[in-house]
Scaffold this active site. Structure first.
Site, PDB file in Angstrom:
ATOM      1  N   GLY A   1       0.771  -1.299  -0.029  1.00  0.00           N
ATOM      2  CA  GLY A   1      -0.246  -0.272   0.048  1.00  0.00           C
ATOM      3  C   GLY A   1       0.751   1.234  -0.062  1.00  0.00           C
ATOM      4  CB  SER A   2       0.397   4.521  -1.409  1.00  0.00           C
ATOM      5  OG  SER A   2       0.669   3.891  -3.139  1.00  0.00           O
ATOM      6  N   GLY A   3       1.575   5.421   1.070  1.00  0.00           N
ATOM      7  CA  GLY A   3       1.542   5.944   2.247  1.00  0.00           C
ATOM      8  C   GLY A   3       2.598   5.732   3.157  1.00  0.00           C
ATOM      9  CG  HIS A   4       3.650   2.297   4.359  1.00  0.00           C
ATOM     10  ND1 HIS A   4       3.208   2.606   5.459  1.00  0.00           N
ATOM     11  CD2 HIS A   4       2.979   1.468   3.847  1.00  0.00           C
ATOM     12  CE1 HIS A   4       2.092   1.924   5.638  1.00  0.00           C
ATOM     13  NE2 HIS A   4       1.936   1.053   4.410  1.00  0.00           N
TER      14      HIS A   4
ATOM     15  CE  LYS B   1       4.928  -3.166   3.952  1.00  0.00           C
ATOM     16  NZ  LYS B   1       4.689  -3.064   2.587  1.00  0.00           N
TER      17      LYS B   1
ATOM     18  CG  ASP C   1       0.957  -6.320   1.113  1.00  0.00           C
ATOM     19  OD1 ASP C   1       0.049  -5.829   0.573  1.00  0.00           O
ATOM     20  OD2 ASP C   1       1.767  -5.592   1.819  1.00  0.00           O
TER      21      ASP C   1
ATOM     22  CG  HIS D   1      -1.207  -0.324   7.448  1.00  0.00           C
ATOM     23  ND1 HIS D   1      -0.505  -1.355   7.976  1.00  0.00           N
ATOM     24  CD2 HIS D   1      -1.162   0.214   6.170  1.00  0.00           C
ATOM     25  CE1 HIS D   1       0.115  -1.869   6.767  1.00  0.00           C
ATOM     26  NE2 HIS D   1      -0.061  -1.118   5.945  1.00  0.00           N
TER      27      HIS D   1
END
Length: 331
Positions: free
Chosen positions: A54-57, A105, A110, A219
């Site tokens: 996921g994006s945001g990291h 991860k 995932d 998250h």
């Protein structure tokens, strides 16, 4: 909450477009996907190394594409796994005939989508192997995981397997190095504030002005306990001791450490935490071979940090010190 966004639904697309505009000679985007790969992928004579989530990291994952690290990275929507189809396209785009290692991860979405993508790629005669990273020592099961979560220790896996692949090792050898890092790395984090996702525009969980969350996930998943605000030294001691206890690090051993920012913490504060982390290690007779401080795997704009410790031997030191040239990490 104020954010530099346009339409939240375009958040990931526009981020990727901006990365391509910053690094046009290094990166390219697979048509119709949210996958970035090296501009020269696939690289002849080398095992492909890919990751995603996921994006945001950011800078995880695409920030680590380049010589000595990743060949490709797939971006899902914020805190959402990429699709199996896009992961499959990435794997095939990064295969030069030597096989592809997927660094995953440990989050259920995932893992499931990488598993499916690997099966799809193998139907096209691509040899695929996996390393699943589960370095978070805080909790055994969480909102999105069975078992431990994969967090900042993943960056050390990217670095080690990327260097091994660049040296011409086989897929089996590259995978073995990744598993070696996973067996010797632990991480624990703390949140001082919630993060704010572009779509929601408000904190994802409530945390009082005088509270922090120990053992937080990247998250915003619940940690081990909510406590009254602590000093930097108290936070560093709590996180470091938990990681060392889990890894059973002994006097005389060598480690690499990461004090990682969660996206909203000034680097000055990270250095204050690192000061105490190194003091603790020195007091236990543990030698820090290398210390990384900065934003390596974030949670949007969350204030907080994580502490990673990884036991190293001569092989891992050589690989972690090998040349790398990526947007987010150079060696």
């Amino acid at each position: 909450m104020k954010k530099l966004v346009n339409d939240p639904s375009d958040y990931v697309d526009e981020m990727l477009d901006g990365m391509l505009a910053a690094y046009p000679d290094r990166l390219r985007r697979l048509d119709g996907t949210k996958v970035l790969v090296r501009s020269d992928a696939p690289v002849d004579g080398k095992v492909g190394v890919v990751s995603g989530g996921g994006s945001g990291h950011e800078p995880t994952h695409a920030g680590y594409i380049g010589d000595g690290m990743l060949d490709g990275a797939a971006a899902g929507e914020v805190f959402t796994s990429p699709t199996a189809n896009e992961l499959n396209e990435m794997v095939q785009a990064c295969d030069a005939g030597e096989g592809v290692l997927c660094v995953v991860k440990n989050y259920e979405g995932d893992v499931m989508n990488f598993d499916t993508a690997g099966e799809m790629a193998e139907m096209e005669d691509v040899e695929v192997a996996q390393v699943v990273v589960d370095d978070d020592v805080a909790v055994e099961d969480s909102l999105y995981t069975s078992g431990r979560r994969g967090v900042c220790g993943t960056i050390l896996v990217h670095k080690a397997v990327g260097a091994k692949a660049a040296a011409g090792a086989s897929l089996e050898e590259v995978q073995a190095v990744g598993e070696k890092v996973v067996e010797n790395v632990g991480t624990m984090g703390v949140a001082l504030t919630s993060c704010v996702t572009p779509e929601k525009g408000e904190p994802t969980f409530d945390l009082g002005e005088e509270e922090l969350e120990l053992g937080i996930g990247i998250h915003g998943e619940p940690g081990t306990e909510r406590a009254e605000m602590m000093s930097a030294d108290e936070v560093a001691e709590h996180l470091t001791e938990k990681v060392l206890e889990d890894l059973d690090i002994e006097s005389g051993e060598e480690v690499v450490t990461i004090v990682n920012g969660m996206g909203g913490t000034p680097q000055s504060e990270l250095f204050i935490v690192n000061r105490k982390v190194q003091e603790i290690l020195d007091g236990k007779g543990v030698e820090t071979w290398d210390a990384w401080v900065g934003d390596y795997m974030t949670s949007l704009d969350m204030m907080g940090c994580s502490v990673t410790v990884c036991r190293v031997d001569d092989e891992l030191k050589d690989l972690l010190n090998a040349d790398a040239d990526t947007p987010a990490l150079k060696r």
